[in-house]
Design an enzyme around this catalytic site. Structure first.
Site, PDB file in Angstrom:
ATOM      1  N   GLY A  11       0.815  -1.212   0.000  1.00 44.91           N
ATOM      2  CA  GLY A  11       0.000   0.000   0.000  1.00 44.91           C
ATOM      3  C   GLY A  11       0.845   1.257   0.000  1.00 44.91           C
ATOM      4  N   ASP A  12       0.189   2.401  -0.238  1.00 48.76           N
ATOM      5  CA  ASP A  12       0.839   3.719  -0.217  1.00 48.76           C
ATOM      6  C   ASP A  12       1.940   3.872  -1.258  1.00 48.76           C
ATOM      7  OD1 ASP A  12      -0.787   4.267   1.973  1.00 48.76           O
ATOM      8  OD2 ASP A  12       0.705   3.506   3.385  1.00 48.76           O
ATOM      9  N   GLU A  13       1.795   3.184  -2.365  1.00 46.27           N
ATOM     10  CA  GLU A  13       2.823   3.230  -3.403  1.00 46.27           C
ATOM     11  C   GLU A  13       2.778   4.530  -4.204  1.00 46.27           C
ATOM     12  OE1 GLU A  13       0.527   0.880  -3.087  1.00 46.27           O
ATOM     13  OE2 GLU A  13       1.462  -1.092  -2.882  1.00 46.27           O
ATOM     14  N   LYS A  15      -0.593   5.333  -5.624  1.00 49.46           N
ATOM     15  CA  LYS A  15      -1.706   5.036  -6.551  1.00 49.46           C
ATOM     16  C   LYS A  15      -2.536   6.281  -6.841  1.00 49.46           C
ATOM     17  CE  LYS A  15      -3.162   1.987  -3.591  1.00 49.46           C
ATOM     18  NZ  LYS A  15      -2.031   2.000  -2.658  1.00 49.46           N
ATOM     19  N   ALA A  38      -7.999   3.096   3.231  1.00 43.99           N
ATOM     20  CA  ALA A  38      -7.150   3.663   2.181  1.00 43.99           C
ATOM     21  C   ALA A  38      -6.955   5.159   2.418  1.00 43.99           C
ATOM     22  CB  ALA A  38      -7.798   3.442   0.815  1.00 43.99           C
ATOM     23  N   GLY A  39      -5.814   5.662   1.992  1.00 47.87           N
ATOM     24  CA  GLY A  39      -5.563   7.103   1.997  1.00 47.87           C
ATOM     25  C   GLY A  39      -4.786   7.404   0.734  1.00 47.87           C
ATOM     26  N   HIS A  40      -5.448   7.998  -0.239  1.00 50.48           N
ATOM     27  CA  HIS A  40      -4.813   8.256  -1.535  1.00 50.48           C
ATOM     28  C   HIS A  40      -4.586   9.757  -1.694  1.00 50.48           C
ATOM     29  CE1 HIS A  40      -6.470   4.212  -3.269  1.00 50.48           C
ATOM     30  NE2 HIS A  40      -5.757   4.065  -2.182  1.00 50.48           N
ATOM     31  N   GLN A 224      -5.039  -0.249  -1.154  1.00 50.44           N
ATOM     32  CA  GLN A 224      -4.017  -1.074  -0.494  1.00 50.44           C
ATOM     33  C   GLN A 224      -3.003  -1.583  -1.530  1.00 50.44           C
ATOM     34  OE1 GLN A 224      -7.603  -1.901   0.624  1.00 50.44           O
ATOM     35  NE2 GLN A 224      -7.040  -0.120   1.820  1.00 50.44           N
ATOM     36  N   THR A 239      -5.126  -7.077   4.712  1.00 49.61           N
ATOM     37  CA  THR A 239      -6.425  -6.455   4.918  1.00 49.61           C
ATOM     38  C   THR A 239      -7.497  -7.509   4.599  1.00 49.61           C
ATOM     39  OG1 THR A 239      -7.761  -4.494   4.491  1.00 49.61           O
ATOM     40  CG2 THR A 239      -6.617  -5.449   2.585  1.00 49.61           C
ATOM     41  N   THR A 299      -1.184   8.295   5.467  1.00 48.80           N
ATOM     42  CA  THR A 299      -2.164   9.286   5.008  1.00 48.80           C
ATOM     43  C   THR A 299      -3.454   9.169   5.815  1.00 48.80           C
ATOM     44  OG1 THR A 299      -1.239   8.959   2.800  1.00 48.80           O
ATOM     45  CG2 THR A 299      -3.313  10.146   2.904  1.00 48.80           C
ATOM     46  N   THR A 300      -3.775   7.970   6.283  1.00 46.90           N
ATOM     47  CA  THR A 300      -5.019   7.745   7.022  1.00 46.90           C
ATOM     48  C   THR A 300      -4.807   7.850   8.525  1.00 46.90           C
ATOM     49  OG1 THR A 300      -5.917   6.387   5.257  1.00 46.90           O
ATOM     50  CG2 THR A 300      -6.877   6.046   7.432  1.00 46.90           C
ATOM     51  N   THR A 301      -3.746   7.224   9.037  1.00 46.88           N
ATOM     52  CA  THR A 301      -3.574   7.160  10.495  1.00 46.88           C
ATOM     53  C   THR A 301      -2.415   8.013  11.013  1.00 46.88           C
ATOM     54  OG1 THR A 301      -2.130   5.243  10.268  1.00 46.88           O
ATOM     55  CG2 THR A 301      -4.470   4.790  10.586  1.00 46.88           C
ATOM     56  N   ARG A 303       0.555   7.177  11.167  1.00 49.95           N
ATOM     57  CA  ARG A 303       1.605   6.339  11.761  1.00 49.95           C
ATOM     58  C   ARG A 303       2.876   6.394  10.909  1.00 49.95           C
ATOM     59  NH1 ARG A 303      -1.303   0.567  12.189  1.00 49.95           N
ATOM     60  NH2 ARG A 303      -2.205   1.293  10.246  1.00 49.95           N
TER      61      ARG A 303
HETATM   62  P1  GDP Z   1      -1.505   5.661  -2.186  1.00 47.60           P
HETATM   63  O1  GDP Z   1      -2.209   5.147  -0.978  1.00 47.60           O
HETATM   64  O2  GDP Z   1      -0.902   4.555  -3.002  1.00 47.60           O
HETATM   65  O3  GDP Z   1      -2.352   6.563  -3.030  1.00 47.60           O
HETATM   66  O4  GDP Z   1      -0.273   6.531  -1.655  1.00 47.60           O
HETATM   67  P2  GDP Z   1      -0.314   7.605  -0.455  1.00 47.60           P
HETATM   68  O5  GDP Z   1      -0.994   8.814  -0.929  1.00 47.60           O
HETATM   69  O6  GDP Z   1      -0.798   6.985   0.809  1.00 47.60           O
HETATM   70  O7  GDP Z   1       1.230   7.858  -0.227  1.00 47.60           O
HETATM   71  C1  GDP Z   1       2.070   8.272  -1.257  1.00 47.60           C
HETATM   72  C2  GDP Z   1       2.750   9.585  -0.853  1.00 47.60           C
HETATM   73  O8  GDP Z   1       3.839   9.834  -1.712  1.00 47.60           O
HETATM   74  C3  GDP Z   1       1.853  10.793  -0.983  1.00 47.60           C
HETATM   75  O9  GDP Z   1       2.193  11.714   0.013  1.00 47.60           O
HETATM   76  C4  GDP Z   1       2.186  11.336  -2.364  1.00 47.60           C
HETATM   77  O10 GDP Z   1       1.927  12.729  -2.491  1.00 47.60           O
HETATM   78  C5  GDP Z   1       3.662  11.052  -2.428  1.00 47.60           C
HETATM   79  N1  GDP Z   1       4.209  10.783  -3.748  1.00 47.60           N
HETATM   80  C6  GDP Z   1       3.667  10.114  -4.797  1.00 47.60           C
HETATM   81  N2  GDP Z   1       4.561   9.975  -5.777  1.00 47.60           N
HETATM   82  C7  GDP Z   1       5.706  10.543  -5.355  1.00 47.60           C
HETATM   83  C8  GDP Z   1       7.022  10.673  -5.920  1.00 47.60           C
HETATM   84  O11 GDP Z   1       7.321  10.233  -7.027  1.00 47.60           O
HETATM   85  N3  GDP Z   1       7.954  11.322  -5.152  1.00 47.60           N
HETATM   86  C9  GDP Z   1       7.665  11.842  -3.924  1.00 47.60           C
HETATM   87  N4  GDP Z   1       8.628  12.449  -3.252  1.00 47.60           N
HETATM   88  N5  GDP Z   1       6.444  11.728  -3.385  1.00 47.60           N
HETATM   89  C10 GDP Z   1       5.488  11.073  -4.074  1.00 47.60           C
HETATM   90  P1  IMO Z   2      -3.786   2.598   0.601  1.00 41.43           P
HETATM   91  O1  IMO Z   2      -4.958   2.373  -0.309  1.00 41.43           O
HETATM   92  C1  IMO Z   2      -1.107   0.931   3.641  1.00 41.43           C
HETATM   93  C2  IMO Z   2      -2.804  -2.037   6.365  1.00 41.43           C
HETATM   94  C3  IMO Z   2      -2.927  -1.636   7.832  1.00 41.43           C
HETATM   95  C4  IMO Z   2      -2.742  -2.993   8.483  1.00 41.43           C
HETATM   96  C5  IMO Z   2      -3.455  -3.941   7.541  1.00 41.43           C
HETATM   97  C6  IMO Z   2      -4.891  -4.262   7.959  1.00 41.43           C
HETATM   98  O2  IMO Z   2      -3.651   3.978   1.100  1.00 41.43           O
HETATM   99  O3  IMO Z   2      -2.544   2.057  -0.016  1.00 41.43           O
HETATM  100  P2  IMO Z   2      -7.157  -2.878   7.918  1.00 41.43           P
HETATM  101  O4  IMO Z   2      -7.518  -1.583   8.568  1.00 41.43           O
HETATM  102  O5  IMO Z   2      -7.273  -2.857   6.438  1.00 41.43           O
HETATM  103  O6  IMO Z   2      -7.856  -4.046   8.537  1.00 41.43           O
HETATM  104  O7  IMO Z   2      -5.592  -3.068   8.283  1.00 41.43           O
HETATM  105  O8  IMO Z   2      -3.491  -3.274   6.278  1.00 41.43           O
HETATM  106  N1  IMO Z   2      -3.461  -1.109   5.405  1.00 41.43           N
HETATM  107  C7  IMO Z   2      -2.785  -0.258   4.625  1.00 41.43           C
HETATM  108  N2  IMO Z   2      -1.475   0.027   4.563  1.00 41.43           N
HETATM  109  N3  IMO Z   2      -1.965   1.527   2.786  1.00 41.43           N
HETATM  110  C8  IMO Z   2      -3.284   1.235   2.819  1.00 41.43           C
HETATM  111  O9  IMO Z   2      -4.152   1.714   1.902  1.00 41.43           O
HETATM  112  C9  IMO Z   2      -3.756   0.343   3.793  1.00 41.43           C
HETATM  113  N4  IMO Z   2      -4.978  -0.143   4.117  1.00 41.43           N
HETATM  114  C10 IMO Z   2      -4.776  -1.034   5.093  1.00 41.43           C
HETATM  115  O10 IMO Z   2      -1.920  -0.726   8.173  1.00 41.43           O
HETATM  116  O11 IMO Z   2      -1.382  -3.348   8.475  1.00 41.43           O
HETATM  117 MG    MG Z   3      -2.205   5.441   1.106  1.00 44.89          MG
END
Ligand code: GDP
Ligand code: IMO
Ligand code: MG
Length: 424
Positions: A11-13, A15, A38-40, A224, A239, A299-301, A303
């Site tokens: 997750g948090d790549e 997306k 999720a936190g996008h 995720q 999850t 982005t969500t918690t 942490r």
């Molecule tokens: P998601 O859950 O996959 O949508 O990802 P998150 O939003 O939770 O976390 C990705 C974080 O990386 C966010 O704060 C984005 O603004 C940031 N981000 C995305 N792409 C890049 C990148 O290429 N470089 C940097 N420095 N930040 C990025």
């Molecule tokens: P996005 O869409 C990163 C993780 C939680 C926990 C496990 C189970 O932003 O990539 P849950 O609340 O789903 O039962 O928790 O999954 N987790 C994520 N980690 N990005 C997420 O979403 C996540 N959604 C759940 O931290 O380890």
């Molecule tokens: Mg996220």
């Protein structure tokens, strides 16, 4: 052209950013799994949006957005996200469609999530406490589930909720010695949810099939990452949904065959939030440096995210199960100025070298990483516009990941902004 974007790590790549960019050439963006766990993040100019349930296309004023049946929908989160966008003059009227078959996350799900995690102590999963697991469990259990369509008949829902909450209260009292939940208060909230969300609620499967017949371009947004997939991830530290692209057809009623391109998003390193094995984790200065440079906090918690090197064994596996055509490699800028960078190319488990990822937490916990070490690079990548502009060592790093995962890298993130993206 229909595309599906999914995370290939934990997750948090990035997306949200990739979906936001691809949405420019799409008509409809569809979330098909997960919930407000999720936190996008989408960054537009100086403005930053954190979306939990609304598809990342929602920040584009004309974009049609769908929340599919596979999503567990927390009405409070959606209502608050709609309000936040409205404050920025972005309205969702007549362009947001919520599946009538999506399951509803209610207060007792969040309470159950919290109580269970507390009682697990050191064995906890480290969930987001968004009620995800308990809501999906009710869906699988059937008898105590509430779907969006149930909000249409509040009299019937009253009776149903009374039964559900009687049952939940017995469990809360017996297992956790917890205070009972008030059914009346939940019903009152449901009236509000009905009022605010029923105008958006339809049969989204029918809607999507009509859109396909009309030649619309669909963009599916995973939540995720595949390593958190209930069936194919690092169980039990996952999850409660099929977070890989395998969950897409089930979560919206559109066959995978309709998708022309599956795009897997990864970071140039790895992160994980919550508990569970993480073979390439750098619980040291290196991990700390990645966390600070990449601003790796949830982005969500909120942490702090655990950080480590890129794991090509894991990504080769998630790309394979996800039928990935292309990879978007984000955060290349974050690992600038490291003297050397490591990539895990195989594991050693019980003295045996393996290259196929074991989707099993107990086995994975024993994995020792076999790394390829490459020289790092210097310079400010955040303004670079093409692959050729990147330092040679950064280019070689990208080529190495392509070789180890067997997939082409077509998008490179060099910063959080839309413009900080290299297309190859
Ligand atoms: P998601 O859950 O996959 O949508 O990802 P998150 O939003 O939770 O976390 C990705 C974080 O990386 C966010 O704060 C984005 O603004 C940031 N981000 C995305 N792409 C890049 C990148 O290429 N470089 C940097 N420095 N930040 C990025
Ligand atoms: P996005 O869409 C990163 C993780 C939680 C926990 C496990 C189970 O932003 O990539 P849950 O609340 O789903 O039962 O928790 O999954 N987790 C994520 N980690 N990005 C997420 O979403 C996540 N959604 C759940 O931290 O380890
Ligand atoms: Mg996220």
């Amino acid at each position: 052209m229909n595309s599906c974007v999914t995370g290939l790590q934990w997750g948090d790549e990035g997306k949200g950013k990739v979906v936001d960019i691809l949405a420019e050439n799409s008509d409809i963006v569809i979330r098909y799994s997960g919930g407000a766990n999720a936190g996008h993040t989408v960054v537009i100019g100086d403005e930053k949006f954190a979306l939990h349930l609304l598809p990342s296309g929602s920040v584009r004023p004309e974009m049609v957005c769908v929340i599919g049946n596979g999503v567990v929908l927390d009405p409070e989160s959606v209502i608050s996200e709609i309000k936040t966008l409205a404050q920025k003059d972005i309205t969702l009227d007549n362009r947001l469609f919520i599946s009538e078959n999506a399951h509803v996350v209610l207060d007792y799900h969040k309470k159950e999530d919290q109580l269970r995690e507390q009682s697990l102590g050191k064995n906890k999963i480290g969930t987001t406490i968004r009620g995800i697991g308990p809501c999906y469990a009710d869906k699988i259990g059937r008898s105590y589930a509430v779907r969006m369509a149930d909000l249409r008949d509040l009299d019937a829902l009253k009776e149903k909720l009374q039964n559900i909450i009687d049952y939940k209260n017995k469990i809360f009292a017996a297992l956790y010695n917890a205070e009972p939940i008030d059914a009346g208060a939940i019903l009152e909230k449901c009236k509000l949810y009905a009022d605010k969300l029923l105008p958006f609620t339809i049969d989204t499967t029918e809607f999507l099939h009509k859109a396909i017949a009309d030649g619309k371009s669909l963009l599916f947004e995973g939540a995720q990452g595949a390593l958190l997939d209930l069936d194919h991830g690092t169980f039990p530290f996952v999850t409660s949904s099929n977070a890989s692209s395998l969950g897409m057809p089930v979560g919206c009623g559109v066959p995978a065959k309709m998708v022309d391109k599956f795009i897997g998003v990864v970071k140039a390193y790895s992160t994980r939030v919550g508990a569970g094995p993480f073979p390439t984790e750098q619980d040291n200065e290196i991990g700390q440096l990645i966390r600070e440079k990449g601003n790796e906090y949830g982005t969500t918690t909120g942490r702090p995210r655990r950080c480590g090197w890129f794991d090509a064994v894991a990504v080769k596996y998630t790309a394979a199960i996800g039928s990935i055509d292309e990879i978007a490699l984000m955060h290349l800028d974050t690992i600038t100025a490291f003297e050397e960078i490591k990539v895990c190319k195989a594991y050693k488990i019980n003295g045996k070298e393996i290259t196929f990822f074991p989707a099993n937490a107990a086995k994975l916990a024993q994995a020792e990483c076999i790394y390829e070490t490459v020289p790092g690079w210097e310079g400010d990548l955040t303004k670079m516009k093409s692959f050729d502009q990147l330092p040679e060592n950064a280019q070689n790093y990208i080529k190495l990941i392509e070789k180890l995962t067997g997939k082409p890298i077509t998008v490179i993130g060099v910063g959080p902004k839309r413009s900080q993206t290299i297309h190859r």
